[in-house]
Design an enzyme around this catalytic site. Structure first.
Site, mmCIF file in Angstrom:
data_model
loop_
_atom_site.group_PDB
_atom_site.id
_atom_site.type_symbol
_atom_site.label_atom_id
_atom_site.label_comp_id
_atom_site.label_asym_id
_atom_site.label_seq_id
_atom_site.Cartn_x
_atom_site.Cartn_y
_atom_site.Cartn_z
ATOM 1 N N HIS A 107 0.878 -1.176 0.000
ATOM 2 C CA HIS A 107 0.000 0.000 0.000
ATOM 3 C C HIS A 107 0.917 1.228 0.000
ATOM 4 O O HIS A 107 1.989 1.196 0.617
ATOM 5 C CB HIS A 107 -0.842 0.108 1.272
ATOM 6 C CG HIS A 107 -1.731 -1.048 1.567
ATOM 7 N ND1 HIS A 107 -1.290 -2.196 2.152
ATOM 8 C CD2 HIS A 107 -3.067 -1.201 1.403
ATOM 9 C CE1 HIS A 107 -2.306 -3.026 2.319
ATOM 10 N NE2 HIS A 107 -3.401 -2.451 1.874
ATOM 11 N N ASP A 110 2.262 2.025 3.416
ATOM 12 C CA ASP A 110 3.205 1.077 4.050
ATOM 13 C C ASP A 110 4.627 1.543 3.825
ATOM 14 O O ASP A 110 5.488 1.339 4.665
ATOM 15 C CB ASP A 110 3.171 -0.326 3.405
ATOM 16 C CG ASP A 110 1.803 -0.933 3.330
ATOM 17 O OD1 ASP A 110 0.964 -0.588 4.166
ATOM 18 O OD2 ASP A 110 1.589 -1.769 2.424
ATOM 19 N N ASP A 302 -4.794 -13.626 -2.519
ATOM 20 C CA ASP A 302 -4.126 -13.283 -1.264
ATOM 21 C C ASP A 302 -4.073 -14.563 -0.441
ATOM 22 O O ASP A 302 -5.092 -15.033 0.098
ATOM 23 C CB ASP A 302 -4.842 -12.143 -0.539
ATOM 24 C CG ASP A 302 -4.260 -10.785 -0.939
ATOM 25 O OD1 ASP A 302 -3.411 -10.752 -1.865
ATOM 26 O OD2 ASP A 302 -4.629 -9.768 -0.326
ATOM 27 N N ASP A 315 -5.535 -13.351 9.213
ATOM 28 C CA ASP A 315 -4.432 -13.307 8.238
ATOM 29 C C ASP A 315 -3.259 -14.203 8.616
ATOM 30 O O ASP A 315 -2.106 -13.766 8.658
ATOM 31 C CB ASP A 315 -3.912 -11.860 8.075
ATOM 32 C CG ASP A 315 -4.878 -10.990 7.283
ATOM 33 O OD1 ASP A 315 -5.723 -11.536 6.569
ATOM 34 O OD2 ASP A 315 -4.758 -9.747 7.378
HETATM 35 C C1 XUL Z 1 -7.505 -6.352 4.255
HETATM 36 C C2 XUL Z 1 -6.728 -6.817 3.113
HETATM 37 C C3 XUL Z 1 -5.855 -5.803 2.484
HETATM 38 C C4 XUL Z 1 -5.785 -5.930 1.009
HETATM 39 C C5 XUL Z 1 -5.067 -4.796 0.323
HETATM 40 O O1 XUL Z 1 -8.249 -7.334 4.866
HETATM 41 O O2 XUL Z 1 -6.773 -7.973 2.745
HETATM 42 O O3 XUL Z 1 -4.612 -5.849 3.049
HETATM 43 O O4 XUL Z 1 -5.177 -7.104 0.630
HETATM 44 O O5 XUL Z 1 -5.544 -3.565 0.686
HETATM 45 CO CO CO Z 2 -5.804 -9.039 1.241
#
Ligand code: XUL
Ligand code: CO
EC number: 5.3.1.5
Length: 445
Positions: A107, A110, A302, A315
């Site tokens: 981002h 970041d 992701d 996460d």
């Molecule tokens: C939030 C998320 C973010 C996105 C990018 O839950 O997954 O980090 O991947 O903004």
């Molecule tokens: Co994400």
């Protein structure tokens, strides 16, 4: 003049380059299953998996959670402000090299701190992007994607593109404009939109139609601007059902696909699907991947996992072999991810606070996906599920079934058929048998 940067620092001094040692290795800093150059189905593991390191979780996060303060003191944390931002770039490129990571993702906020004005913020970003570009010149790592953080700063209290405040919409536009320029500058293969605060907390104060229309207007402006500056990366949108808002507009794959189609954006966007977001949406990860795949909209992943016992976005690094296998099954059936990749949007636990944990966690995730790739490839090669599915739907390949799928049937012809038909006979779905076969593959391949 561009300055030349090299990895003179050694933040991960206890770690040499992480290499493949095979399944019998006991070295925690070696790959057991990820053998980057091994060819599976005509492509190397590296080409299939396209791993990416998430800047925010790895170099910026400090273990803070809603109940407690930072637990992670990184060796670069004695720096402040722009010096800290620069030290993180040094650390990042050291780690990319040690893991031989092909990609990273970030981002805007970041990598560089906000200044007191937008102009100053952009200047900070320019300095760090310049430094990253210089590092990339001497490195094999590429930018999988960048994105704009439009959720941390209090100005986004009511959202960004869906804010009730037009000044915020304009600010967000300026931020994404800069993000697209960054993407072009660094050759990002994709540009990501995650809804952040694009959602609502109560309908009592919300003009839902205007917010959705504005979100679509915003995305069309982004597409137009990318065209204007000649940025040709793939646009991605990342579904998530909740957190931080009660209802996020990009709730899940199906909702996001409907949004993209409703507003004529489906030719410009694909989906970036996150495992933990699928869990929050009450779906399996493979459901989300399949839904996007069958619509031709599976763009990137992701790669993480949630905790089924917790209702929030934890996460975690992906280690569940069922999930990595079934995810890779969808990705292989999709013919790969194109310009997408497997981005570890994953963080070490708050209690795993030592720098080496950052390496152990990536090794764990890379090995879990490498193993998933191998099993999924074999499942497809042996047509384990393909044959079962083909057989299960065979009634649609002849007779009345063929008339239905070829569009030659209607309620009159179907009623006639049903009235004259003999007793209906169904067959078992054999779910348990199939799960046992999946177990055999995971254990034996
Ligand atoms: C939030 C998320 C973010 C996105 C990018 O839950 O997954 O980090 O991947 O903004
Ligand atoms: Co994400």
């Amino acid at each position: 003049m561009a300055q030349s940067y090299s990895s003179s620092v050694n933040y991960f001094e206890s770690v040499n380059k992480v290499v493949y040692e095979g399944k019998d290795s006991t070295n925690p800093l070696a790959f057991k299953y990820y053998n980057s150059q091994e060819v599976i189905g005509g492509k190397t593991m590296k080409e299939h998996l396209r791993f990416s390191i998430a800047y925010w979780h790895t170099f910026t996060a400090d273990g803070t959670d809603v109940f407690g303060a930072a637990t992670m003191q990184r060796p670069w944390d004695h720096y402040k402000g722009m010096d800290l931002a620069k030290a993180r770039v040094d650390a990042a490129f050291e780690m990319f090299e040690k893991l031989d990571a092909p990609f990273f993702a970030f981002h805007d906020r970041d990598v560089a701190p906000e200044g007191s004005t937008l102009k100053e913020t952009n200047q900070n970003l320019d300095i760090i992007v310049g430094m990253i570009k210089e590092y990339m010149r001497n490195s094999n790592v590429k930018l999988l994607w960048n994105t704009a953080n439009m959720f941390t700063n209090p100005r986004f209290v009511h959202g960004a593109a869906t804010s009730c405040n037009a000044d915020v919409f304009a600010y967000a536009a300026a931020q994404v404009k800069k993000g697209l320029e960054t993407a072009k500058e660094l050759g990002a293969e994709n540009y990501v939109f995650w809804g952040g605060r694009e959602g609502y907390e109560t309908l009592l104060n919300t003009d839902l139609k205007l917010e959705l229309d504005n979100l679509a207007r915003f995305m069309h402006m982004a597409v137009d601007y990318a065209k204007e500056i000649g940025y040709t990366g793939q646009f991605l949108i990342e579904p998530k059902p909740k957190e931080p808002t009660t209802h996020q507009y990009d709730t899940d794959a199906a909702t996001t696909i409907a949004f993209l189609k409703q507003y004529g954006l489906d030719n410009h966007f694909k989906l970036n699907l996150e495992a933990n977001h699928a869990t929050l949406a009450g779906h399996t990860f493979e459901h989300e991947l399949r839904m996007a795949r069958v619509h031709g909209l599976l763009g990137s992943v992701d790669a993480n996992q949630g905790d089924p016992l917790l209702g929030w976005d934890t996460d975690e690094f992906p280690t569940d072999l069922y999930s990595t296998t079934l995810a890779m099954y969808e990705i292989l059936q999709n013919g790969g991810l194109g310009s997408g990749g497997l981005n570890f949007d994953a963080k070490v636990r708050r209690s795993s606070f030592e720098p080496d944990d950052l390496i152990y966690s990536h090794v764990a995730g890379m090995d879990a996906f490498a193993r998933g790739l191998r099993v999924a490839h074999k499942l497809i090669e042996d047509r384990v599920f393909d044959d079962v599915i083909q057989h299960r739907y065979r009634s649609f390949t002849e007779g009345i079934g063929l008339e239905i799928t070829e569009g030659r049937a209607n309620f009159h012809t179907l009623e006639q058929y049903a009235l004259n038909n003999k007793a209906i006979k169904n067959e078992s779905g054999r779910q348990e048998r199939l799960k046992a076969i999946l177990n055999q593959y995971i254990l034996e391949v």
